[in-house]
Design a protein around this motif. Structure first.
Motif, short mmCIF file in Angstrom:
data_model
loop_
_atom_site.label_atom_id
_atom_site.label_comp_id
_atom_site.label_asym_id
_atom_site.label_seq_id
_atom_site.Cartn_x
_atom_site.Cartn_y
_atom_site.Cartn_z
N ASP A 33 0.77 -1.26 -0.01
CA ASP A 33 0.16 0.00 -0.04
C ASP A 33 0.87 1.18 0.04
OD1 ASP A 33 -2.36 -1.55 -0.10
OD2 ASP A 33 -2.71 -1.18 2.12
N ASP A 34 1.75 1.21 0.77
CA ASP A 34 2.73 2.35 0.85
C ASP A 34 3.37 2.77 -0.23
OD1 ASP A 34 2.02 3.20 3.34
OD2 ASP A 34 3.62 1.73 4.29
N ILE A 35 4.00 1.62 -0.98
CA ILE A 35 4.63 1.67 -2.43
C ILE A 35 3.79 2.34 -3.44
CG2 ILE A 35 5.76 0.51 -4.43
CD1 ILE A 35 6.96 -1.41 -2.02
N LYS A 36 2.27 1.65 -3.40
CA LYS A 36 1.24 2.33 -4.30
C LYS A 36 1.08 3.63 -3.95
CE LYS A 36 -1.08 -1.88 -5.25
NZ LYS A 36 -2.24 -2.69 -4.85
N THR A 37 1.18 4.09 -2.81
CA THR A 37 0.89 5.41 -2.53
C THR A 37 2.03 6.29 -2.99
OG1 THR A 37 -0.61 4.92 -0.58
CG2 THR A 37 0.45 7.23 -0.56
N LEU A 38 3.37 5.93 -2.94
CA LEU A 38 4.55 6.60 -3.29
C LEU A 38 4.38 7.08 -4.93
CD1 LEU A 38 7.16 8.09 -2.64
CD2 LEU A 38 8.11 5.83 -2.96
N ILE A 39 4.10 5.51 -5.54
CA ILE A 39 3.88 5.77 -6.94
C ILE A 39 2.94 6.73 -7.27
CG2 ILE A 39 3.18 4.47 -9.14
CD1 ILE A 39 4.58 2.19 -7.74
N LYS A 40 1.44 6.71 -6.79
CA LYS A 40 0.71 7.64 -6.98
C LYS A 40 1.04 9.09 -6.68
CE LYS A 40 -4.19 8.67 -6.14
NZ LYS A 40 -4.66 9.29 -7.22
N MET A 41 1.80 9.25 -5.60
CA MET A 41 2.12 10.59 -5.15
C MET A 41 3.22 11.19 -6.45
SD MET A 41 2.85 10.41 -1.25
CE MET A 41 3.58 11.89 -1.28
N THR A 42 4.12 10.21 -6.99
CA THR A 42 5.38 10.66 -7.96
C THR A 42 4.64 10.93 -9.36
OG1 THR A 42 6.05 8.47 -7.93
CG2 THR A 42 7.19 9.87 -6.27
N THR A 43 3.48 10.31 -9.45
CA THR A 43 2.93 10.11 -11.20
C THR A 43 1.75 11.27 -11.23
OG1 THR A 43 1.71 8.10 -10.51
CG2 THR A 43 3.94 8.10 -11.61
N GLN A 44 1.20 11.65 -9.88
CA GLN A 44 -0.04 12.54 -10.00
C GLN A 44 0.62 13.75 -10.85
OE1 GLN A 44 -1.61 12.61 -6.19
NE2 GLN A 44 0.13 14.09 -5.42
N LYS A 45 -0.39 14.56 -11.39
CA LYS A 45 -0.17 15.77 -12.16
C LYS A 45 0.14 17.10 -11.23
CE LYS A 45 -0.80 14.21 -16.45
NZ LYS A 45 0.06 13.17 -16.69
N THR A 46 -0.36 17.03 -9.89
CA THR A 46 -0.25 18.17 -9.14
C THR A 46 0.44 17.61 -8.07
OG1 THR A 46 -2.23 17.36 -7.53
CG2 THR A 46 -2.59 18.60 -9.80
N ALA A 47 0.67 18.46 -6.94
CA ALA A 47 1.42 18.20 -5.81
C ALA A 47 0.43 17.90 -4.93
CB ALA A 47 2.40 19.50 -5.41
N GLY A 48 -0.87 17.47 -4.94
CA GLY A 48 -1.71 17.34 -4.02
C GLY A 48 -2.38 18.41 -3.34
N GLN A 49 -2.01 19.69 -3.98
CA GLN A 49 -2.55 20.91 -3.16
C GLN A 49 -3.64 21.63 -3.81
OE1 GLN A 49 1.17 23.03 -4.01
NE2 GLN A 49 2.16 22.12 -2.31
N ARG A 50 -4.18 20.91 -4.65
CA ARG A 50 -5.61 21.49 -5.52
C ARG A 50 -6.73 20.86 -4.70
NH1 ARG A 50 -5.10 21.12 -11.77
NH2 ARG A 50 -7.36 21.46 -11.32
N LYS A 51 -7.61 21.61 -4.41
CA LYS A 51 -8.86 21.36 -3.60
C LYS A 51 -9.77 20.70 -4.55
CE LYS A 51 -7.46 23.32 0.11
NZ LYS A 51 -6.54 22.55 0.82
N ASP A 52 -9.77 20.97 -5.80
CA ASP A 52 -10.54 20.16 -6.73
C ASP A 52 -9.98 19.05 -7.36
OD1 ASP A 52 -8.26 21.33 -8.17
OD2 ASP A 52 -9.63 21.44 -10.01
N LYS A 53 -9.08 18.69 -6.73
CA LYS A 53 -8.55 17.15 -7.09
C LYS A 53 -8.39 16.36 -5.72
CE LYS A 53 -7.19 17.65 -11.47
NZ LYS A 53 -7.23 16.74 -12.51
N MET A 54 -9.67 15.79 -5.34
CA MET A 54 -9.70 15.29 -4.14
C MET A 54 -8.85 14.06 -3.71
SD MET A 54 -11.31 17.43 -2.50
CE MET A 54 -11.48 16.85 -0.90
N LYS A 55 -8.76 13.07 -4.99
CA LYS A 55 -7.93 11.95 -5.08
C LYS A 55 -6.34 12.20 -5.05
CE LYS A 55 -11.79 9.45 -6.99
NZ LYS A 55 -12.22 8.44 -7.90
#
Length: 93
Positions: A33-55
């Motif tokens: 799960d942690d590895i999948k989370t790391l992959i998702k974090m590093t491949t998402q188009k944002t830095a997880g800071q946009r409120k309209d991108k809840m996932k």
């Protein structure tokens, strides 16, 4: 969070890990799960800071995820699970 505070947290996590590593079991599901989370974090188009991108996952979680992976991999090593995996994939010890 300040530099010293981050390192204090890492030091605390690592010391707690070493105090309990002899009774720990390898948690492969959590490591996965942690590895999948790391992959998702590093491949998402944002830095997880946009409120309209809840996932999207905030990069504020990066250090925690990294420490989880490091500790999970260390438990695999200390419990002998890596030796067993080597046997399964046919590598020499």
């Amino acid at each position: 969070m300040g530099y010293k505070h981050k390192h204090d947290i890492k030091d605390f996590m690592w010391s707690m890990f070493w105090m309990t590593h002899e009774v720990q079991k390898a948690d492969i599901d959590q490591l996965e799960d942690d590895i999948k989370t790391l992959i998702k974090m590093t491949t998402q188009k944002t830095a997880g800071q946009r409120k309209d991108k809840m996932k999207d996952i905030s990069w504020d979680n990066l250090e925690r995820i990294q420490m989880n992976i490091i500790c999970g991999a260390t438990v695999l090593y200390l419990t002998g699970c890596l030796d067993e995996l080597r046997k399964i994939v046919g590598q020499r010890e």
